[in-house]
Write a protein that holds these residues in place. Structure first.
Motif, PDB file in Angstrom:
ATOM      1  N   GLY A  66      -9.124  16.115 -26.053  1.00  0.00           N
ATOM      2  CA  GLY A  66      -8.257  17.058 -25.704  1.00  0.00           C
ATOM      3  C   GLY A  66      -7.191  16.652 -24.602  1.00  0.00           C
ATOM      4  N   ALA A  67      -7.167  15.512 -24.442  1.00  0.00           N
ATOM      5  CA  ALA A  67      -5.868  14.703 -23.743  1.00  0.00           C
ATOM      6  C   ALA A  67      -4.514  14.982 -24.608  1.00  0.00           C
ATOM      7  N   LEU A  68      -3.492  15.129 -23.892  1.00  0.00           N
ATOM      8  CA  LEU A  68      -2.401  15.160 -24.513  1.00  0.00           C
ATOM      9  C   LEU A  68      -1.729  13.487 -24.817  1.00  0.00           C
ATOM     10  N   LEU A  69      -1.640  13.281 -25.997  1.00  0.00           N
ATOM     11  CA  LEU A  69      -1.316  11.866 -26.252  1.00  0.00           C
ATOM     12  C   LEU A  69       0.214  11.608 -26.169  1.00  0.00           C
ATOM     13  N   ALA A  70       0.513  10.648 -25.422  1.00  0.00           N
ATOM     14  CA  ALA A  70       1.762  10.231 -25.232  1.00  0.00           C
ATOM     15  C   ALA A  70       1.875   8.742 -25.699  1.00  0.00           C
ATOM     16  N   VAL A  71       2.925   8.435 -26.844  1.00  0.00           N
ATOM     17  CA  VAL A  71       2.917   6.833 -27.182  1.00  0.00           C
ATOM     18  C   VAL A  71       3.825   6.313 -26.540  1.00  0.00           C
ATOM     19  N   LEU A  72       3.853   4.886 -26.082  1.00  0.00           N
ATOM     20  CA  LEU A  72       5.113   4.157 -25.839  1.00  0.00           C
ATOM     21  C   LEU A  72       5.502   3.640 -27.029  1.00  0.00           C
ATOM     22  N   ASP A  73       6.920   3.877 -27.521  1.00  0.00           N
ATOM     23  CA  ASP A  73       7.295   3.446 -28.799  1.00  0.00           C
ATOM     24  C   ASP A  73       8.627   3.419 -28.586  1.00  0.00           C
ATOM     25  N   GLU A  74       9.314   2.414 -29.389  1.00  0.00           N
ATOM     26  CA  GLU A  74      10.857   2.284 -29.326  1.00  0.00           C
ATOM     27  C   GLU A  74      11.555   3.566 -30.172  1.00  0.00           C
ATOM     28  N   ARG A  75      11.094   4.096 -30.722  1.00  0.00           N
ATOM     29  CA  ARG A  75      11.700   5.414 -31.458  1.00  0.00           C
ATOM     30  C   ARG A  75      11.559   6.572 -30.728  1.00  0.00           C
ATOM     31  N   GLY A  76      10.887   6.346 -29.574  1.00  0.00           N
ATOM     32  CA  GLY A  76      10.583   7.559 -28.293  1.00  0.00           C
ATOM     33  C   GLY A  76      11.800   8.159 -27.739  1.00  0.00           C
ATOM     34  N   ARG A  77      11.593   8.931 -27.031  1.00  0.00           N
ATOM     35  CA  ARG A  77      12.781   9.582 -25.831  1.00  0.00           C
ATOM     36  C   ARG A  77      12.882   8.642 -24.844  1.00  0.00           C
ATOM     37  N   VAL A  78      14.272   8.350 -24.483  1.00  0.00           N
ATOM     38  CA  VAL A  78      14.830   7.703 -23.336  1.00  0.00           C
ATOM     39  C   VAL A  78      14.781   8.791 -22.229  1.00  0.00           C
ATOM     40  N   LEU A  79      14.146   8.510 -21.234  1.00  0.00           N
ATOM     41  CA  LEU A  79      14.395   9.589 -20.155  1.00  0.00           C
ATOM     42  C   LEU A  79      14.848   8.583 -18.911  1.00  0.00           C
ATOM     43  N   SER A  80      15.541   9.236 -17.904  1.00  0.00           N
ATOM     44  CA  SER A  80      15.618   8.871 -16.670  1.00  0.00           C
ATOM     45  C   SER A  80      14.345   9.009 -15.864  1.00  0.00           C
ATOM     46  N   SER A  81      14.413   8.288 -14.406  1.00  0.00           N
ATOM     47  CA  SER A  81      12.980   8.339 -13.869  1.00  0.00           C
ATOM     48  C   SER A  81      12.966   9.763 -13.443  1.00  0.00           C
ATOM     49  N   PRO A  82      13.847  10.549 -13.123  1.00  0.00           N
ATOM     50  CA  PRO A  82      13.737  11.869 -12.687  1.00  0.00           C
ATOM     51  C   PRO A  82      13.265  12.538 -13.595  1.00  0.00           C
ATOM     52  N   GLU A  83      13.804  12.557 -15.094  1.00  0.00           N
ATOM     53  CA  GLU A  83      13.329  13.310 -16.149  1.00  0.00           C
ATOM     54  C   GLU A  83      11.769  12.891 -16.515  1.00  0.00           C
ATOM     55  N   PHE A  84      11.412  11.573 -16.112  1.00  0.00           N
ATOM     56  CA  PHE A  84      10.103  11.443 -16.623  1.00  0.00           C
ATOM     57  C   PHE A  84       9.262  12.054 -15.500  1.00  0.00           C
ATOM     58  N   ALA A  85       9.513  12.083 -14.325  1.00  0.00           N
ATOM     59  CA  ALA A  85       8.877  12.820 -13.167  1.00  0.00           C
ATOM     60  C   ALA A  85       8.632  14.229 -13.436  1.00  0.00           C
ATOM     61  N   ALA A  86       9.840  14.797 -13.896  1.00  0.00           N
ATOM     62  CA  ALA A  86       9.804  16.069 -14.227  1.00  0.00           C
ATOM     63  C   ALA A  86       8.806  16.639 -15.556  1.00  0.00           C
ATOM     64  N   GLN A  87       8.746  15.521 -16.482  1.00  0.00           N
ATOM     65  CA  GLN A  87       7.947  15.677 -17.551  1.00  0.00           C
ATOM     66  C   GLN A  87       6.411  15.422 -17.224  1.00  0.00           C
ATOM     67  N   ILE A  88       5.862  14.984 -16.220  1.00  0.00           N
ATOM     68  CA  ILE A  88       4.732  14.619 -15.782  1.00  0.00           C
ATOM     69  C   ILE A  88       4.458  15.905 -15.016  1.00  0.00           C
ATOM     70  N   GLY A  89       5.281  16.503 -14.103  1.00  0.00           N
ATOM     71  CA  GLY A  89       5.007  17.482 -13.331  1.00  0.00           C
ATOM     72  C   GLY A  89       4.900  18.673 -14.080  1.00  0.00           C
ATOM     73  N   GLY A  90       5.727  18.955 -15.415  1.00  0.00           N
ATOM     74  CA  GLY A  90       5.509  19.815 -16.279  1.00  0.00           C
ATOM     75  C   GLY A  90       4.258  19.936 -17.083  1.00  0.00           C
ATOM     76  N   TRP A  91       3.594  18.908 -17.342  1.00  0.00           N
ATOM     77  CA  TRP A  91       2.245  18.631 -18.148  1.00  0.00           C
ATOM     78  C   TRP A  91       1.373  19.143 -16.849  1.00  0.00           C
ATOM     79  N   ARG A  92       1.505  18.713 -15.574  1.00  0.00           N
ATOM     80  CA  ARG A  92       0.446  18.883 -14.662  1.00  0.00           C
ATOM     81  C   ARG A  92       0.609  20.503 -14.413  1.00  0.00           C
ATOM     82  N   ASP A  93       1.694  21.068 -14.251  1.00  0.00           N
ATOM     83  CA  ASP A  93       1.971  22.524 -13.950  1.00  0.00           C
ATOM     84  C   ASP A  93       1.603  23.516 -15.047  1.00  0.00           C
ATOM     85  N   SER A  94       1.637  23.032 -16.219  1.00  0.00           N
ATOM     86  CA  SER A  94       1.008  23.684 -17.186  1.00  0.00           C
ATOM     87  C   SER A  94      -0.668  23.725 -17.362  1.00  0.00           C
TER      88      SER A  94
END
Length: 156
Positions: A66-94
């Motif tokens: 049931g875990a959200l699967l997040a892979v570290l991959d060179e083809r993935g999204r490049v995020l700034s640190s604030p964007e990454f924080a927002a992504q984590i916060g969004g997963w938590r808040d959902s």
């Protein structure tokens, strides 16, 4: 929200291990008040030499059901640190209970596992050794927690 760091290979004693444990310890302390953490590490090794596919099978077993699967991959999204924080916060808040960050071995992540991912993150177009990716992910998790807490660690 519990986080899981699932990676190919074992961290041996040395500077990389020291950094990973330092940053994850900081994350756990900072994240606790934010309903983030703890971070569990799941290390897998393909001792039979089956390559990416064998590593992917071991990694998939390490990801909690049931875990959200997040892979570290060179083809993935490049995020700034604030964007990454927002992504984590969004997963938590959902209401997400578990997020598993998956780091492949020297050859990366097998396409079948990569294609199953809910999210793919890249630390840029350069290729990084998988041990350094663990250090960088641990640091960015801590930075994300401090950003979400409104702390002074991150400067824009």
């Amino acid at each position: 929200m519990r986080l899981h760091l699932c990676a190919v290979g074992r961290l041996r004693a040395g500077p990389e291990r020291t950094l990973v444990y330092d940053y994850l310890g900081r994350f756990d302390k900072t994240g606790r008040a934010l309903s983030l953490g703890p971070v569990s590490q799941h290390e897998v090794e393909d001792k039979r030499g089956g390559g990416m596919e064998a590593e992917a099978e071991l990694l998939a077993r390490a990801v909690p059901s049931g875990a959200l699967l997040a892979v570290l991959d060179e083809r993935g999204r490049v995020l700034s640190s604030p964007e990454f924080a927002a992504q984590i916060g969004g997963w938590r808040d959902s209401g997400r209970q578990d997020v598993a960050f998956v780091i492949g071995g020297a050859d990366g992540i097998a396409p079948a596992l990569r294609d199953r991912a809910d999210f793919a993150l890249s630390f840029g177009r350069m290729v990084w050794p998988h041990v350094l990716v663990r250090v960088m992910l641990a640091e960015q998790l801590y930075r994300a927690a401090t950003i979400l807490a409104g702390g002074p660690y991150h400067r824009v």
